[in-house]
Design a protein around this motif. Structure first.
Motif, short mmCIF file in Angstrom:
data_model
loop_
_atom_site.label_atom_id
_atom_site.label_comp_id
_atom_site.label_asym_id
_atom_site.label_seq_id
_atom_site.Cartn_x
_atom_site.Cartn_y
_atom_site.Cartn_z
N LYS A 176 0.84 -1.20 0.00
CA LYS A 176 0.00 0.00 0.00
C LYS A 176 0.88 1.26 0.00
O LYS A 176 1.82 1.37 0.77
CB LYS A 176 -0.90 0.01 1.23
CG LYS A 176 -1.88 1.18 1.28
CD LYS A 176 -2.78 1.07 2.50
CE LYS A 176 -3.74 2.22 2.58
NZ LYS A 176 -4.63 2.09 3.74
N TYR A 177 0.51 2.18 -0.89
CA TYR A 177 1.15 3.50 -0.96
C TYR A 177 0.05 4.53 -0.81
O TYR A 177 -1.02 4.38 -1.37
CB TYR A 177 1.87 3.70 -2.30
CG TYR A 177 3.07 2.81 -2.46
CD1 TYR A 177 4.34 3.25 -2.10
CD2 TYR A 177 2.94 1.52 -2.99
CE1 TYR A 177 5.44 2.43 -2.24
CE2 TYR A 177 4.04 0.70 -3.13
CZ TYR A 177 5.29 1.16 -2.75
OH TYR A 177 6.38 0.35 -2.89
N ASN A 178 0.32 5.58 -0.05
CA ASN A 178 -0.70 6.59 0.18
C ASN A 178 -0.07 7.98 0.13
O ASN A 178 -0.25 8.79 1.01
CB ASN A 178 -1.41 6.37 1.51
CG ASN A 178 -2.69 7.19 1.62
OD1 ASN A 178 -3.15 7.77 0.63
ND2 ASN A 178 -3.25 7.26 2.80
N SER A 179 0.69 8.23 -0.91
CA SER A 179 1.30 9.54 -1.11
C SER A 179 0.49 10.31 -2.14
O SER A 179 -0.49 9.81 -2.67
CB SER A 179 2.74 9.38 -1.60
OG SER A 179 3.53 8.79 -0.60
N SER A 180 0.94 11.49 -2.42
CA SER A 180 0.27 12.33 -3.40
C SER A 180 1.24 12.64 -4.54
O SER A 180 2.40 12.95 -4.30
CB SER A 180 -0.19 13.63 -2.73
OG SER A 180 -0.82 14.46 -3.65
N MET A 181 0.75 12.51 -5.76
CA MET A 181 1.53 12.90 -6.93
C MET A 181 0.79 14.06 -7.59
O MET A 181 -0.36 13.91 -8.00
CB MET A 181 1.64 11.72 -7.91
CG MET A 181 2.50 12.04 -9.12
SD MET A 181 2.74 10.62 -10.20
CE MET A 181 1.43 10.89 -11.39
N PRO A 182 1.44 15.22 -7.67
CA PRO A 182 0.75 16.37 -8.27
C PRO A 182 0.62 16.23 -9.78
O PRO A 182 1.37 15.49 -10.42
CB PRO A 182 1.67 17.55 -7.93
CG PRO A 182 3.03 16.93 -7.80
CD PRO A 182 2.80 15.55 -7.24
N ALA A 183 -0.34 16.94 -10.34
CA ALA A 183 -0.45 17.04 -11.79
C ALA A 183 0.77 17.79 -12.29
O ALA A 183 1.21 18.76 -11.67
CB ALA A 183 -1.72 17.78 -12.18
N MET A 184 1.35 17.32 -13.37
CA MET A 184 2.58 17.92 -13.89
C MET A 184 2.32 18.96 -14.98
O MET A 184 3.23 19.61 -15.44
CB MET A 184 3.50 16.83 -14.46
CG MET A 184 3.86 15.76 -13.48
SD MET A 184 4.82 16.41 -12.10
CE MET A 184 4.75 15.01 -11.00
N GLY A 185 1.08 19.06 -15.43
CA GLY A 185 0.75 20.02 -16.48
C GLY A 185 1.23 19.59 -17.86
O GLY A 185 1.52 20.43 -18.70
N LEU A 186 1.30 18.29 -18.08
CA LEU A 186 1.77 17.76 -19.36
C LEU A 186 0.65 17.78 -20.40
O LEU A 186 -0.52 17.61 -20.06
CB LEU A 186 2.27 16.33 -19.19
CG LEU A 186 3.41 16.11 -18.19
CD1 LEU A 186 3.72 14.62 -18.05
CD2 LEU A 186 4.65 16.87 -18.61
N THR A 187 1.03 17.95 -21.64
CA THR A 187 0.06 17.85 -22.74
C THR A 187 -0.29 16.37 -22.93
O THR A 187 0.41 15.48 -22.44
CB THR A 187 0.65 18.39 -24.06
OG1 THR A 187 1.74 17.54 -24.46
CG2 THR A 187 1.13 19.83 -23.91
N ASP A 188 -1.36 16.12 -23.69
CA ASP A 188 -1.72 14.73 -23.98
C ASP A 188 -0.59 14.01 -24.70
O ASP A 188 -0.32 12.83 -24.45
CB ASP A 188 -3.01 14.67 -24.80
CG ASP A 188 -4.24 15.03 -23.98
OD1 ASP A 188 -4.13 15.16 -22.73
OD2 ASP A 188 -5.32 15.16 -24.58
N GLN A 189 0.12 14.71 -25.59
CA GLN A 189 1.26 14.10 -26.30
C GLN A 189 2.36 13.74 -25.31
O GLN A 189 2.94 12.65 -25.38
CB GLN A 189 1.81 15.06 -27.36
CG GLN A 189 3.02 14.52 -28.11
CD GLN A 189 2.67 13.33 -28.99
OE1 GLN A 189 1.85 13.46 -29.90
NE2 GLN A 189 3.26 12.17 -28.74
N GLU A 190 2.66 14.63 -24.38
CA GLU A 190 3.71 14.36 -23.39
C GLU A 190 3.31 13.21 -22.47
O GLU A 190 4.15 12.38 -22.11
CB GLU A 190 4.01 15.62 -22.58
CG GLU A 190 4.70 16.69 -23.40
CD GLU A 190 4.75 18.05 -22.72
OE1 GLU A 190 5.74 18.77 -22.94
OE2 GLU A 190 3.80 18.39 -21.98
#
Length: 146
Positions: free
Chosen positions: A102-116
């Motif tokens: 189990k992992y319970n951390s947070s990963m923020p949105a990176m603001g990547l385009t759909d291509q990225e």
């Protein structure tokens, strides 16, 4: 001054070579660096991974075993394709189970385009011990909603 005929010619040659290739890993991409120089890269997903993902998941995709789950050999990545794409596209919070841990951390949105997102997903899904064969397309990424 940029020779536009040269640029268009290079672009057409590149598109022709991309169409002839059946693997995204052998496709060359041309971009412009901060000094307005043309840069060619074989796999933009690798560069995106280095810029946005490596700090937490590590150069070998093993994570840290405590806060950041592994991407290398990840059953979650393999079995939860849409959720994996969503995590890269929009970020991830809340508990997840990866390889029975189990992992319970947070990963923020990176603001990547759909291509990225597609590029980095394809890099991750074919790196280390990961051997996915179904390519993540920009169209597939675009269908993933928050």
């Amino acid at each position: 001054m940029i020779n536009t005929k040269l640029v268009v010619g290079l672009g057409m040659a590149l598109l022709g070579s991309m169409a002839a290739k059946n693997s995204f890993e052998t496709t060359a991409y041309i971009s412009v660096d901060k000094n307005n120089n043309f840069v060619t890269t074989q796999n933009p997903g690798k560069e995106i991974y280095a810029d946005f993902c490596m700090q937490c998941h590590g150069a070998t995709g093993k994570g840290d075993g405590t806060n950041f789950p592994p991407l290398d050999g990840s059953d979650w990545l393999k079995n939860k394709r849409s959720a994996s794409i969503s995590a890269v596209k929009y970020g991830q919070s809340g508990p997840i189970i990866v390889n029975a841990k189990k992992y319970n951390s947070s990963m923020p949105a990176m603001g990547l385009t759909d291509q990225e997102v597609a590029d980095v997903m394809n890099y991750i899904m074919t790196s280390w011990s990961n051997k996915q064969t179904k390519v993540v397309t920009v169209k597939e990424v675009a269908t993933i909603k928050k």
